[in-house]
Scaffold this motif. Structure first.
Motif, PDB file in Angstrom:
ATOM      1  N   ASP A 787     -52.046 -43.421 -14.813  1.00 29.59           N
ATOM      2  CA  ASP A 787     -50.867 -42.544 -14.779  1.00 29.59           C
ATOM      3  C   ASP A 787     -51.201 -41.102 -15.138  1.00 29.59           C
ATOM      4  O   ASP A 787     -50.408 -40.394 -15.763  1.00 29.59           O
ATOM      5  CB  ASP A 787     -49.774 -43.057 -15.730  1.00 29.59           C
ATOM      6  N   VAL A 788     -52.404 -40.648 -14.743  1.00 32.16           N
ATOM      7  CA  VAL A 788     -52.760 -39.234 -14.923  1.00 32.16           C
ATOM      8  C   VAL A 788     -52.241 -38.425 -13.747  1.00 32.16           C
ATOM      9  O   VAL A 788     -51.749 -37.316 -13.899  1.00 32.16           O
ATOM     10  CB  VAL A 788     -54.285 -39.068 -15.086  1.00 32.16           C
ATOM     11  N   TRP A 789     -52.368 -38.999 -12.536  1.00 29.36           N
ATOM     12  CA  TRP A 789     -51.806 -38.367 -11.345  1.00 29.36           C
ATOM     13  C   TRP A 789     -51.345 -39.436 -10.372  1.00 29.36           C
ATOM     14  O   TRP A 789     -51.590 -40.625 -10.565  1.00 29.36           O
ATOM     15  CB  TRP A 789     -52.819 -37.425 -10.684  1.00 29.36           C
ATOM     16  N   GLN A 790     -50.696 -39.015  -9.316  1.00 29.22           N
ATOM     17  CA  GLN A 790     -50.277 -39.933  -8.264  1.00 29.22           C
ATOM     18  C   GLN A 790     -50.244 -39.188  -6.943  1.00 29.22           C
ATOM     19  O   GLN A 790     -50.145 -37.969  -6.906  1.00 29.22           O
ATOM     20  CB  GLN A 790     -48.903 -40.520  -8.575  1.00 29.22           C
ATOM     21  N   THR A 791     -50.370 -39.943  -5.864  1.00 35.42           N
ATOM     22  CA  THR A 791     -50.339 -39.347  -4.527  1.00 35.42           C
ATOM     23  C   THR A 791     -48.907 -39.324  -4.028  1.00 35.42           C
ATOM     24  O   THR A 791     -48.091 -40.187  -4.379  1.00 35.42           O
ATOM     25  CB  THR A 791     -51.227 -40.142  -3.547  1.00 35.42           C
ATOM     26  N   ALA A 792     -48.633 -38.310  -3.187  1.00 36.26           N
ATOM     27  CA  ALA A 792     -47.280 -38.141  -2.657  1.00 36.26           C
ATOM     28  C   ALA A 792     -47.383 -37.618  -1.230  1.00 36.26           C
ATOM     29  O   ALA A 792     -48.467 -37.259  -0.754  1.00 36.26           O
ATOM     30  CB  ALA A 792     -46.477 -37.175  -3.526  1.00 36.26           C
ATOM     31  N   ALA A 793     -46.224 -37.562  -0.560  1.00 39.37           N
ATOM     32  CA  ALA A 793     -46.111 -37.041   0.820  1.00 39.37           C
ATOM     33  C   ALA A 793     -47.074 -37.766   1.751  1.00 39.37           C
ATOM     34  O   ALA A 793     -47.821 -37.150   2.510  1.00 39.37           O
ATOM     35  CB  ALA A 793     -46.348 -35.543   0.839  1.00 39.37           C
ATOM     36  N   GLY A 794     -47.040 -39.119   1.682  1.00 37.70           N
ATOM     37  CA  GLY A 794     -47.867 -39.898   2.602  1.00 37.70           C
ATOM     38  C   GLY A 794     -49.357 -39.773   2.331  1.00 37.70           C
ATOM     39  O   GLY A 794     -50.153 -39.856   3.266  1.00 37.70           O
ATOM     40  N   GLY A 795     -49.717 -39.551   1.086  1.00 39.07           N
ATOM     41  CA  GLY A 795     -51.136 -39.471   0.733  1.00 39.07           C
ATOM     42  C   GLY A 795     -51.774 -38.132   1.026  1.00 39.07           C
ATOM     43  O   GLY A 795     -53.007 -38.039   1.061  1.00 39.07           O
ATOM     44  N   THR A 796     -50.971 -37.084   1.224  1.00 39.55           N
ATOM     45  CA  THR A 796     -51.531 -35.757   1.520  1.00 39.55           C
ATOM     46  C   THR A 796     -51.514 -34.838   0.313  1.00 39.55           C
ATOM     47  O   THR A 796     -52.125 -33.786   0.333  1.00 39.55           O
ATOM     48  CB  THR A 796     -50.744 -35.082   2.658  1.00 39.55           C
ATOM     49  N   ARG A 797     -50.780 -35.235  -0.758  1.00 38.59           N
ATOM     50  CA  ARG A 797     -50.680 -34.379  -1.938  1.00 38.59           C
ATOM     51  C   ARG A 797     -51.049 -35.168  -3.190  1.00 38.59           C
ATOM     52  O   ARG A 797     -50.841 -36.379  -3.256  1.00 38.59           O
ATOM     53  CB  ARG A 797     -49.274 -33.803  -2.096  1.00 38.59           C
ATOM     54  N   LEU A 798     -51.589 -34.433  -4.159  1.00 34.09           N
ATOM     55  CA  LEU A 798     -51.966 -35.016  -5.437  1.00 34.09           C
ATOM     56  C   LEU A 798     -51.130 -34.330  -6.516  1.00 34.09           C
ATOM     57  O   LEU A 798     -51.228 -33.113  -6.688  1.00 34.09           O
ATOM     58  CB  LEU A 798     -53.462 -34.815  -5.698  1.00 34.09           C
ATOM     59  N   VAL A 799     -50.306 -35.133  -7.228  1.00 32.09           N
ATOM     60  CA  VAL A 799     -49.379 -34.578  -8.212  1.00 32.09           C
ATOM     61  C   VAL A 799     -49.788 -35.067  -9.594  1.00 32.09           C
ATOM     62  O   VAL A 799     -49.933 -36.273  -9.821  1.00 32.09           O
ATOM     63  CB  VAL A 799     -47.920 -35.001  -7.911  1.00 32.09           C
ATOM     64  N   PHE A 800     -49.996 -34.113 -10.516  1.00 30.52           N
ATOM     65  CA  PHE A 800     -50.301 -34.459 -11.904  1.00 30.52           C
ATOM     66  C   PHE A 800     -49.009 -34.861 -12.613  1.00 30.52           C
ATOM     67  O   PHE A 800     -47.957 -34.223 -12.417  1.00 30.52           O
ATOM     68  CB  PHE A 800     -50.943 -33.268 -12.630  1.00 30.52           C
ATOM     69  N   ILE A 801     -49.124 -35.913 -13.435  1.00 29.47           N
ATOM     70  CA  ILE A 801     -47.951 -36.380 -14.194  1.00 29.47           C
ATOM     71  C   ILE A 801     -47.980 -35.697 -15.544  1.00 29.47           C
ATOM     72  O   ILE A 801     -48.875 -35.937 -16.369  1.00 29.47           O
ATOM     73  CB  ILE A 801     -47.990 -37.914 -14.356  1.00 29.47           C
ATOM     74  N   GLU A 802     -47.020 -34.784 -15.783  1.00 38.25           N
ATOM     75  CA  GLU A 802     -46.942 -34.034 -17.034  1.00 38.25           C
ATOM     76  C   GLU A 802     -45.909 -34.699 -17.939  1.00 38.25           C
ATOM     77  O   GLU A 802     -44.842 -35.113 -17.475  1.00 38.25           O
ATOM     78  CB  GLU A 802     -46.531 -32.577 -16.776  1.00 38.25           C
ATOM     79  N   SER A 803     -46.221 -34.769 -19.230  1.00 38.67           N
ATOM     80  CA  SER A 803     -45.290 -35.397 -20.184  1.00 38.67           C
ATOM     81  C   SER A 803     -44.679 -34.310 -21.057  1.00 38.67           C
ATOM     82  O   SER A 803     -45.268 -33.879 -22.050  1.00 38.67           O
ATOM     83  CB  SER A 803     -46.025 -36.427 -21.053  1.00 38.67           C
ATOM     84  N   GLY A 804     -43.534 -33.811 -20.649  1.00 44.64           N
ATOM     85  CA  GLY A 804     -42.811 -32.809 -21.429  1.00 44.64           C
ATOM     86  C   GLY A 804     -43.596 -31.531 -21.575  1.00 44.64           C
ATOM     87  O   GLY A 804     -44.049 -30.942 -20.616  1.00 44.64           O
TER      88      GLY A 804
END
Length: 817
Positions: A787-804
């Motif tokens: 749960d550090v990052w996840q893929t989005a937009a059909g696997g074309t983007r990499l989004v970091f998961i920020e906690s507050g």
């Protein structure tokens, strides 16, 4: 008892006849101007050693080829010197250049029975042969084909009118035999509307027993007096161009006669009484008045050249030589130029009070005949065909950025990102001038801060040699006046003048300052104005002015305690004022950290260079010579890329993120440099340099990403050193790289929102670093499960998961796992 008359060992009459025949009949297939125009795009017959780097491996190959003729070009032979003299007669040019190569070929065409030794005589007694050849030129000078007009020189119009008057009087005298026939009162120095100079023989065309190598100033001896010699040096002082009187014209107030007085020495006595036949016969002693418009003046400039650093023996100081330039040779040398000056070595007696003090001593000077610039400015470079073809071969490969950066000091191991930044320093950004006169600099300033032994000084030396105008100086050996300008008294005119220091000599070039941290604070503040406004304001000895110093600053410094101390903050280690640090576009921190693999490779590289005197050949890599790098940079600097609207918005978003990161770093005591609006301008300049490197007229987002990466990678060694994690697995390395891309804003998508990256751009950068596709996919899945990052937009983007608001804690996410 009468003195014995000694006949000259040379038959001057026969030699003058031979010179006239040479001027009339010497034929050439191509003129030098034609060769210069076709050098870049036509095949040349270049010798195998034509590109040998004889002078600091930096001499321009074009300089030695001027006298060579391309083979295989069938053109109608032209009478080279008669065409030149016709232009002189038509007043379109004012210089007659006698090439000794042509004269040598003319002599050889007659064989050994010719026996006049024309070239050898000129080289041994050049001053006298200027007069001999001038008489030959006067005899064969063709008639003018262009009529005199109001656009011509005043002296030309006066002489044309007087010649017509003399012709009419001579015609009248033929009809009336007892009439007075006036002699032509024009001295030959006045009627010669040209400057005759010799171009020395080139080493390629020289005989084995004739030495044409350029001499150092200390090697010029008394045996060279009167000889045509070539001296190499760097110009340190260049005077203003002043008129030098050659013929004084006087007008008599009684008989109206004109008297001409040729001036041959530095001091002369003006004539007072008229010496015309009418005044002498009547004993009237008419008074003479100086006629300035009818006198002849030639431009004169005095140049001081000094020995280059490699010519000075150990423990000696560099010697100087005075060079006198006349006519068309003026304004050809600028302070800081490395030149070969061919001229006549002559003595001159001291005058005035100096003569009383010197006694029998005389001063010496070099009367310039030909000037050859060693490192021409980018605008003056002539592209040769072989370099042009090699650049074209690799230009479309897409790897020129890598190839050229590897070609910067290939003998020095590693430091690839530093070399990339130095390549962009050589290319530079675009200088902008606003409508109201405000100027925004395009030159890039770089500071290399690092531990001892990381080859900072060697990089500086290399950049000094590659740049057409480069000045190297050290911090402790330079004063503030030595860097900016000193007020001194001009020995020629005896007035107070400014002599430029290192920064003025490096105008339109690069000034490399070593040991930057050891400079005194008072001297270091002298360059604050230069680094941003690129001017030097002087107010000394009644002189208030502003000098141009449009130079890039490349500085090298050590940390405060000699080596970097990881126990204290970076600001305490660097110990330079924030006002100075903000003026550097890139500040590299080069740390020497022990690493077994890297140390072993470095040792092997150094041992190979010492054993073979060359850098190791890279497998699959291309290394360009310094001459080819300079030619490519000259082409790149001709472009002026612009920034489109979408790229500017992307750049603004990146700058806002950098300001946020600075605030966070200050809280975590990782503060490295101050992020200011100058940082945004620095990224803009680096992006424009990258666009120039691609020969593009527009900056793209990838250029901005690379500029941001260079700024971020300058801190990489600091952050890697401060991390406590010892995990060196491929997944951890890939995570650190992706995290650095997110922090710098590289590979961002859309409006550059924080924490959202393009997977395509990230993958390209990770694979370019040497990782495989499988390693990247494994790291992507591994950190997605954490749960550090996840893929989005059909696997074309990499989004970091920020906690507050836990931004600061995310830096140590890899430590937890």
């Amino acid at each position: 008892m009468a003195l014995i008359t000694l006949r000259a060992p040379v038959d001057y009459a026969a030699q003058q006849t031979a010179f006239e025949d040479f001027l009339l009949n010497y034929k050439s297939t191509q003129t030098d101007l034609d060769i210069a125009a076709t050098d870049a795009f036509q095949d040349l017959n270049i010798d195998g050693d034509g590109t040998s780097d004889e002078y600091d491996f930096m001499d321009d190959v074009a300089g030695g080829k001027e006298a060579r003729r391309p083979n295989g070009q069938h053109q109608e032979p032209r009478r080279k010197y008669m065409d030149m003299l016709q232009k002189v007669a038509d007043r379109s040019i004012s210089e007659v250049t006698i090439e000794l190569d042509d004269l040598d070929n003319y002599e050889k065409s007659f064989g050994e029975e010719f026996g006049l030794r024309l070239v050898d005589s000129i080289e041994r007694n050049a001053k006298h042969y200027i007069d001999v050849l001038s008489k030959a030129v006067d005899k064969v000078m063709p008639k003018e084909t262009k009529e005199i007009s109001f656009k011509d020189d005043v002296l030309d119009i006066i002489m044309s009118q007087r010649e017509k008057r003399n012709e009419s009087i001579m015609l009248a005298a033929e009809n009336e035999l007892d009439a007075y026939q006036p002699e032509s009162t024009f001295p030959p120095e006045l009627t010669r509307r040209y400057t005759l100079v010799f171009k020395p023989i080139t080493p390629a065309g020289a005989e084995s027993d004739r030495s044409t190598k350029a001499l150092a100033v200390r090697n010029v001896r008394g045996e060279h007096l009167g000889h045509l010699i070539t001296v190499r040096g760097i110009a340190t002082r260049v005077s203003d161009v002043k008129p030098f009187v050659q013929v004084n014209a006087y007008t008599c107030d009684r008989c109206g006669c004109e008297i001409f007085q040729p001036v041959t020495s530095k001091q002369f006595t003006p004539e007072i009484e008229c010496s015309s036949p009418e005044c002498m016969q009547n004993n009237s002693k008419g008074q003479l008045f100086l006629s300035t418009r009818a006198s002849k003046f030639v431009p004169f400039q005095e140049v001081k050249i000094q020995e280059t650093a490699d010519q000075v023996p150990v423990g000696h100081i560099p010697r100087q030589l005075t060079v006198h330039c006349h006519g068309t040779l003026t304004r050809q040398i600028n302070p800081g130029d490395v030149v070969d000056v061919a001229g006549i070595f002559l003595p001159t007696p001291y005058t005035g009070f100096k003569a009383i003090r010197a006694g029998l001593l005389t001063d010496t000077y070099l009367e310039a005949q030909h000037v050859n610039q060693h490192k021409k400015a980018y605008d003056d470079l002539v592209f040769d065909a072989r370099t042009f073809r090699r650049i074209e071969q690799y230009k479309h490969s897409g790897h020129m950025y890598e190839y050229l950066s590897r070609s910067i000091a290939p003998e020095i191991y590693g430091h690839l990102d530093v070399k990339k930044a130095l390549l962009l320093l050589l290319i530079g950004g675009v200088t902008k001038e606003m409508g109201d006169g405000m100027r925004i600099r395009g030159d890039i300033n770089i500071c290399l801060m690092g531990d001892p032994g990381v080859a900072k000084s060697q990089l500086l030396k290399y950049i000094t040699k590659v740049a057409p105008r480069g000045v190297y100086t050290t911090g402790r050996g330079s004063s503030g006046v030595g860097l900016t300008a000193a007020v001194m008294r001009d020995p020629v005119t005896d007035e107070m003048v400014l002599e430029g220091g290192a920064l003025v000599l490096a105008d339109n070039g690069i000034c490399c300052i070593d040991e930057f941290d050891k400079m005194d604070d008072g001297d270091r503040t002298a360059i604050h104005e230069v680094m941003e406004q690129q001017t030097i304001s002087i107010s000394k000895a009644g002189i208030t002015t502003s000098l141009n110093a449009r130079t890039s600053i490349l500085a090298a410094a050590n940390p405060l305690y000699g080596r970097y101390n990881p126990r204290i903050s970076p600001v305490d280690n660097i110990n330079l004022p924030a006002a100075l640090l903000s003026r550097f576009d890139v500040l590299f921190l080069m740390l020497d950290t022990p690493n077994r693999e890297a140390d072993e490779e470095l040792a092997q590289h150094v041992a190979y260079v010492h054993m073979n005197n060359k850098h190791p050949e890279k497998v699959g890599g291309v290394v360009f010579t310094p001459h080819e790098v300079r030619q490519y940079i000259a082409q790149a600097r001709s472009w002026r890329p612009v920034v489109p609207k979408e790229v500017s918005e992307y750049m603004v978003g990146a700058y806002v993120r950098m300001r946020q990161h600075q605030k966070r770093d200050e809280g975590g005591k990782k503060h490295f440099t101050h992020t200011s609006p100058r940082t945004l301008l620095g990224i803009l300049r680096l992006s424009q340099a990258l666009a120039r490197l691609r020969f593009s007229s527009q900056v793209v987002t990838d250029d901005v990403d690379e500029a941001l990466r260079l700024v971020e990678v300058s801190k990489a060694s600091l952050y890697n050193d401060s991390q406590r994690a010892s995990d060196q697995s491929p997944s951890s390395k890939i995570y650190n790289l992706v995290r650095a891309m997110n922090d710098s804003g590289a590979a961002a998508v859309g409006d550059g929102s924080r924490g959202e990256l393009s997977i395509k751009k990230v993958r390209e950068r990770i694979i370019a670093k040497g990782f495989t596709e499988d390693q990247f996919n494994q790291a992507l899945d591994e950190y997605a499960l954490l749960d550090v990052w996840q893929t989005a937009a059909g696997g074309t983007r990499l989004v970091f998961i920020e906690s507050g608001d836990g931004d600061a804690d995310m830096d140590d996410a890899d430590d937890i796992f």
